[in-house]
Design an enzyme around this catalytic site. Sequence first.
Site, short mmCIF file in Angstrom:
data_model
loop_
_atom_site.label_atom_id
_atom_site.label_comp_id
_atom_site.label_asym_id
_atom_site.label_seq_id
_atom_site.Cartn_x
_atom_site.Cartn_y
_atom_site.Cartn_z
N ASP A 18 0.84 -1.21 0.00
CA ASP A 18 0.00 0.00 0.00
C ASP A 18 0.87 1.25 0.00
OD1 ASP A 18 0.63 -0.79 2.67
OD2 ASP A 18 -0.99 0.45 3.46
N ASN A 171 1.74 0.35 12.31
CA ASN A 171 2.73 1.43 12.28
C ASN A 171 3.02 1.98 13.68
OD1 ASN A 171 3.09 1.26 9.54
ND2 ASN A 171 1.64 2.91 9.07
N HIS A 244 -4.70 1.61 3.10
CA HIS A 244 -4.28 2.50 4.20
C HIS A 244 -3.46 3.69 3.71
CE1 HIS A 244 -5.27 -0.93 6.85
NE2 HIS A 244 -4.46 -1.67 6.12
C1 BDR Z 1 -0.02 0.03 7.91
O1 BDR Z 1 0.89 -1.04 8.21
C2 BDR Z 1 1.60 -1.40 7.06
O2 BDR Z 1 1.63 -2.79 6.94
C3 BDR Z 1 0.93 -0.76 5.90
O3 BDR Z 1 1.85 -0.43 4.88
C4 BDR Z 1 0.27 0.46 6.49
O4 BDR Z 1 1.16 1.56 6.50
C5 BDR Z 1 -1.44 -0.48 8.13
O5 BDR Z 1 -1.62 -0.85 9.45
CA CA Z 2 3.23 1.48 5.20
#
Ligand code: BDR
Ligand code: CA
Length: 315
Positions: A18, A171, A244
């Site tokens: 993402d 994150n 996300h």
């Molecule tokens: C976030 O965690 C990462 O795996 C994704 O890239 C996104 O930034 C979603 O929880």
């Molecule tokens: Ca990410």
Amino acid sequence: MTDRETMRVFIDCDPGIDDAVALAYLAARPEVEIVGVGTVFGNNTVAVTTDNALRLLELYGRPNVPVAMGAERPLVQAPRLAEHVHGGNGLGDVALPEPVGSPVAESSAELLVRLARENPGGLDVLAVGPLTNLAIALGLEPRLPELVRRLVVMGGAVEVPGNVGSHTEANIVNDPEAAEAVFAAGFDLDLVALDITMRTVATSEWLDRLKGVPGERAQRTSAFLDFYADFYKGIFGSRQCAMHDPLAAAVLIDPYLVTESFEVPIRVELNGSLTRGMTVADRRPRPSADQRRAARVVTSVSEDEFLKLMLDSLR
Ligand code: BDR
Ligand code: CA
């Protein structure tokens, strides 16, 4: 903002499928000058996420953007990666050509601080990985929240379940101390948390439409998303995936997409045995006991328009 006004954007990321789409979203917009990309451990090691950032900027037509390698581990705890979500190479096991470019000598934090000092009040920051680099940057330059115009963070689960633990999002839980330092610092901050990102999904129709878009950008991205959608099928029960990081990119450059948000101080739980890494929102009526600068938590967006813009960015 008029269409022609240039936005200078620094992206801190851990690509990541993402993250890749977020890079595509920004790279496709002529009014966005991507002045730097910082990388961090998270979805994979920082060596892999840095290599991916270089490959992706070349794929998406921004080969000259400086890429600065950032933190290889959180401030306090051990790193935890997410190969089951993003594949062994962080991009759904889809191989991209070797990058032509290489990382700059500065670290992500150093590059961010230099760019912020060079553009006081004129730099926007998108943070879509663990917040370690931003916390280090705050250590280098405590005036960073005054120098940066706006910070958009993808992270947290404010009033919804987490995606790593019952209350924790990837994150933030991947570096709770860093996240707490960032939320405490006083940035003008939009939080794009699971509250909105788990409700703003690329549907199977959207994924099929992307498959029909010709060209390298769309086809490679579609291949990344095939892997991602397989993972999310286990969560949603059908082929669709949460977008996300591209949604956070959209909140940064297309703020009109946000139709509802609320403002609240955010703190990160650092001690709980079940809740370490949880984003805690003090929703008592203001003025509350918590005098920390509130973040804007996004709770509603124009989803159809966002999905259209995201598809346009990959054409
Ligand atoms: C976030 O965690 C990462 O795996 C994704 O890239 C996104 O930034 C979603 O929880
Ligand atoms: Ca990410």
